[in-house]
Design a protein around this motif. Structure first.
Motif, short mmCIF file in Angstrom:
data_model
loop_
_atom_site.label_atom_id
_atom_site.label_comp_id
_atom_site.label_asym_id
_atom_site.label_seq_id
_atom_site.Cartn_x
_atom_site.Cartn_y
_atom_site.Cartn_z
N UNK A 191 11.59 12.94 -11.95
CA UNK A 191 11.80 14.30 -11.43
C UNK A 191 10.71 14.67 -10.43
N UNK A 192 11.10 15.31 -9.36
CA UNK A 192 10.11 15.77 -8.37
C UNK A 192 10.42 17.21 -7.98
N UNK A 193 9.36 17.98 -7.76
CA UNK A 193 9.52 19.36 -7.35
C UNK A 193 9.70 19.39 -5.84
N UNK A 201 16.30 13.89 -3.56
CA UNK A 201 16.86 14.78 -4.57
C UNK A 201 15.75 15.10 -5.54
N UNK A 202 15.89 16.18 -6.31
CA UNK A 202 14.77 16.53 -7.20
C UNK A 202 14.81 15.69 -8.47
N UNK A 203 15.90 14.98 -8.71
CA UNK A 203 15.91 14.00 -9.80
C UNK A 203 16.61 12.75 -9.30
N UNK A 320 24.28 9.95 1.97
CA UNK A 320 23.71 11.16 1.38
C UNK A 320 23.49 10.93 -0.12
N UNK A 321 22.24 10.99 -0.54
CA UNK A 321 21.91 10.71 -1.95
C UNK A 321 22.61 11.69 -2.89
#
Ligand code: DAH
Length: 334
Positions: A191-193, A201-203, A320-321
């Motif tokens: 996970x990333x902010x 993507x945030x995950x 696109x992820x």
């Protein structure tokens, strides 16, 4: 009176022709043969007739009534049979397709199978990790600027816990559990902010690889990468190690793969470099080995981390992820 009867017969036949279902047929029956119908009430007029006329008209009346009743029965049977066909359980149903497993799952399974064949354990691990696991144990104390490389989602409670920003957070727990010589991968979500766009993507998923023994070295790592990419992409691809920096490996490299689309000639996807960046890797830093209570003078090892979505996007040419994490079933039909 005979003409009246003929007229009624004519219109009854005409209407019966346009009856298409049992509801319409019932209406038709009420209309022409029901209690209040012209035919049902017709015999009331017989009392004014002479006996001969009664016989003549009466028999004509009976003939028409029987005829219409027979037609009604036949039609009813015909329409009921149609309904039976609808409920014929042997009749093959119309086809519908089940959605397949998401690309993420099928590809993760494929990758796990490849690494298993290459002699790696496959370990599951937690999303929620301590600050120590994600940072300190990997040679990133609180003041270390390298922490900024990972925008982190911190938990308010319990304090000092976070959603892991990378699967490297499991390096030390892995090595504490499995003593060297050992090889394993830790696949899973991180996970990333971060704001999302076509490439972030945030995950997302990472696959962490770890190998520690008395002589695990870069050439082993090179072989594993070559073999893994060959099996996963089903193509013989060149790889390249480029010097880089990670606090938990020394030396550190970025791993590049010769561009799948242009075979290294240069195209839009590889930004005309001929290479695609696919992983970070390096020789495990002695500091990290010490955290896992392993003597760095006796053992050494390599580690790597690669992003699952990036590999899938390259393999299936997805641009696109976010498509991979959406509920759009069309993404699975590739
Ligand atoms: N954890 C790193 C990241 O998320 C990737 C990585 C780099 C993993 C080097 C490793 C490594 O195991 O040795 O960016």
């Amino acid at each position: 009176m005979i003409e009246e009867l003929e007229k009624i017969k004519k219109s009854a036949l005409k209407e019966l022709n346009s009856v298409k279902n049992l509801d319409d047929l019932e209406k038709w029956r009420v209309n022409f043969l029901g209690r209040k119908s012209f035919l049902a009430n017709f015999p009331k007029q017989f009392k004014n007739l002479s006996p001969e006329e009664k016989v003549r008209i009466g028999s004509f009346y009976n003939q028409i009534k029987t005829e219409l009743e027979t037609l009604y029965q036949n039609k009813k049977e015909e329409l009921s049979q149609k309904i039976e066909v609808l409920f014929d359980f042997d009749h093959p149903g119309s086809k519908f397709s089940f959605p397949s497993l998401p690309l993420i799952q099928t590809n993760l399974k494929r990758i796990i199978d490849i690494f298993r064949d290459l002699g790696f354990y496959v370990i599951d691990s937690n999303y929620l990790v301590s600050e120590y696991e994600n940072f300190d144990s990997l040679n990133m104390p609180p003041y270390h600027p390298a922490r900024d490389m990972w925008d982190t989602i911190w938990l308010k409670k319990p304090n000092k816990y976070l959603l892991r920003t990378h699967t490297s957070a499991f390096q030390v727990p892995f090595l504490l559990k499995f003593k060297p010589p050992v090889r394993g991968i830790v696949p899973g979500k991180v996970f990333r902010f971060e704001a999302t766009d076509a490439r972030h993507d945030f995950e997302f998923y990472q696959i962490e690889g770890i190998s520690v023994s008395e002589n695990s070295n870069f050439s082993h790592l090179r072989f594993i990468f070559k073999e893994f990419f060959k099996r996963y992409f089903e193509k013989n691809l060149e790889i390249r190690f480029r010097p880089s920096y990670f606090p938990f490996t020394e030396p550190s490299v970025e791993v590049d793969l010769s561009c799948l689309l242009c075979q290294g000639k240069g195209c839009l996807v590889c930004k005309f470099s001929g290479w695609l960046e696919v992983a970070g890797a390096g020789m495990i830093h002695p500091f990290v080995l010490k955290q896992a209570k392993i003597d760095p003078n006796k053992f050494q090892g390599y580690a790597f981390g690669t992003g699952l979505e990036r590999l899938i996007m390259l393999k299936y040419e997805i641009n696109d992820i976010r498509l991979l994490h959406s509920a759009d079933l069309r993404t699975n039909e590739i």
